[in-house]
Design an enzyme around this catalytic site. Structure first.
Site, short mmCIF file in Angstrom:
data_model
loop_
_atom_site.label_atom_id
_atom_site.label_comp_id
_atom_site.label_asym_id
_atom_site.label_seq_id
_atom_site.Cartn_x
_atom_site.Cartn_y
_atom_site.Cartn_z
N LYS A 165 0.80 -1.31 -0.20
CA LYS A 165 0.18 0.04 0.12
C LYS A 165 1.00 1.35 -0.04
CE LYS A 165 -3.80 -2.34 -0.46
NZ LYS A 165 -4.31 -1.94 -1.88
N LYS A 265 -12.82 -7.03 -8.47
CA LYS A 265 -13.44 -7.30 -6.97
C LYS A 265 -14.88 -7.77 -7.32
CE LYS A 265 -10.50 -4.46 -4.46
NZ LYS A 265 -9.34 -3.82 -5.18
MG MG Z 1 -5.76 -2.32 -6.07
#
Ligand code: MG
Length: 376
Positions: A165, A265
Site C-alpha cells: 500500500k 473485485k
Molecule cells: Mg488495488
C-alpha cells in the site's frame, strides 16, 4: 425453487494487525460486513456477504449495503434463485446502480444454484484448474522498514506475491518499494498499489525513481485518463483496479493498452454473475487478473476461491484470502490458506461441497438486522 425469505446480518471483522492503512491516510480498524441468508421453498438456504473497504474506498458502505438489500429483498420474493441472469435483471430494474448491494444477494443465489445441482460453484463457473489459486498478501501502509519486515514474515508463511500500500509521500513510497523488493527473491512478485493516491507529478516521480526495480504499478492516480498518461510514461507492468468497475472501462482499457493486469473485485462489479462475465472477457482477451473483493470474511473468501480456482492459471495473477486477515470467522467450510512447507502453500483451494460450501456461524451472526418474508 422459489425465494421465500431474505435475512441480513451485520458482523464486525476486526483485524489481526490492528488496522489496515492505505493511500491518503485512509485506515480501518474494524470492517463492517453484511451477511445475507436467502431461504427457499425447498428448505435450501444460500449465503452471501459484502464488506466494503470502509466507507471511503469505493462508493459503498456497510449501512448502505443493508439499506439496499432491504430495498431489493421484496422484489426477490417468489423468484427462482437459480436463474441468475433473470435475477440480476430483476435487481437492476428495481434499483439502479449500487453494484455492491446486489453482490451479496447474487452470491447467495450462486450458493443456492450449486446446492440445487449438487455441484460446487467452481464447476458451475467453468471448472477447476490445478491445485489452487495463487494468493497475494496486501501489506498495510507503514514505515518502509516495517513493511519490509511484514513482507519477509508473510514470505515465510508461503506467500510469493505482495501488494504494497503506497500512494503516500512519493519519496517515502520510493523507499517502501526499494526496502520491500530487497527482502524478496527472484520470481517473487511485488505490486505497488497507490489506490488512486498520487497526483500525476507524484506518480511520475515514483515510477522514474524505481525504474530499475522489478515492481508492478497499480492504479497510481484517481482517474482512468491520469493512469493512462502515467502508463505511457513508464515501462513497469501496469495494473488497473478502481477505474475498472464494469465491462465498458475494461474494453476501453484493453483497446487503449492501458493495463497488463486488471483487478476484479466481486462487489465492485455487482456479484459473481457480473464478475464471471468480466473474468471470461479477460480470458478471451488475454488480460491477466487479480480476483478478489473489496474486503470480507469467510463467505467472501469462499466466493473468491470458487471464481479464482475456476480461472485458467496463466491468466490468474493472484487472489486474496481475506479470512486470514480478520479475527472473526463468520462461517465454517471456507478455504484456509495452507500452511508453509506444504505443497500448496500460497494457494487458495475452493471447497468441493455444493454451492459455496459454507455454513454461517449463527452464534457469530446473532439476530438478523431485518428479514423480508413472503406472506404465508
Ligand atoms: Mg488495488
Amino acid at each position: 425453487m422459489k425465494i421465500e425469505r431474505v435475512r441480513a446480518f451485520q458482523v464486525d471483522l476486526p483485524l489481526h494487525e490492528g488496522s489496515y492503512n492505505w493511500s491518503g491516510g485512509k485506515s480501518v480498524e474494524v470492517f463492517d460486513s453484511t451477511v445475507v441468508a436467502i431461504d427457499t421453498d425447498t428448505g435450501a438456504s444460500g449465503y452471501g456477504e459484502v464488506c466494503p473497504l470502509g466507507p471511503f474506498y469505493l462508493p459503498a458502505y456497510g449501512a448502505g449495503a443493508r439499506a439496499g438489500i432491504r430495498e431489493l429483498a421484496p422484489h426477490l420474493l417468489g423468484e427462482d434463485p437459480r436463474q441468475l441472469e433473470r435475477l440480476n435483471r430483476t435487481m437492476d430494474a428495481a434499483l439502479k446502480g449500487h453494484p455492491y448491494v446486489k453482490s451479496a444477494l447474487d452470491m447467495a443465489c450462486w450458493d443456492l444454484l450449486g446446492k440445487a445441482c449438487g455441484q460446487p460453484a467452481t464447476t458451475l463457473l467453468g471448472g477447476r484448474f490445478g491445485a489452487g489459486a495463487t494468493l497475494y498478501r496486501a501489506i498495510s501502509q507503514q514505515d518502509p522498514d516495517a513493511m519490509a519486515e511484514r513482507v519477509a514474515e508473510h514470505r515465510r508463511a508461503g506467500y510469493r506475491r505482495f501488494q504494497l500500500k503506497v500512494g503516500g509521500d512519493p519519496g517515502i513510497d520510493v523507499e517502501r518499494i526499494r526496502a520491500t523488493r530487497a527482502v524478496l527473491e527472484d520470481g517473487d512478485v511485488l505490486v505497488a498499489d497507490a489506490n488512486t493516491g498520487w497526483l500525476m507529478h507524484e506518480a511520475a516521480r515514483v515510477v522514474r525513481a524505481v525504474r530499475e526495480v522489478d515492481v508492478y504499478v497499480e492504479q497510481p492516480c484517481r482517474t482512468y485518463e491520469e493512469c493512462l498518461q502515467i502508463r505511457r510514461r513508464t515501462d513497469h507492468p501496469f495494473v488497473l483496479d478502481e477505474s475498472v468497475d464494469g465491462l465498458t472501462p475494461l474494453l476501453r482499457g484493453h483497446a487503449d493498452g492501458a493495463m497488463d493486469v486488471v483487478n476484479l473485485k466481486i462487489s465492485k462489479l455487482g456479484g459473481l454473475t457480473r464478475a464471471r462475465q468480466a473474468r471470461d472477457l479477460c480470458v478471451a482477451l488475454g488480460i491477466a487478473m487479480t480476483i478478489e473483493d473489496s474486503w470480507g470474511g469467510d463467505i467472501v473468501t469462499a466466493a473468491i476461491a470458487h471464481l479464482a480456482h475456476s480461472t485458467p492459471p496463466e491468466l490468474l495473477f493472484s487472489c486474496t484470502d481475506f479470512n486470514s486477515y480478520v479475527t472473526v470467522s463468520n462461517a465454517t467450510g471456507a478455504p484456509r490458506r495452507s500452511q508453509p512447507g506444504s505443497a500448496d502453500a500460497g494457494l487458495l483451494t475452493a471447497s468441493r461441497q455444493p454451492g459455496l460450501g459454507v455454513e454461517p456461524r449463527w452464534e457469530v451472526l446473532g439476530e438478523p438486522v431485518f428479514e423480508t418474508a413472503a406472506a404465508v
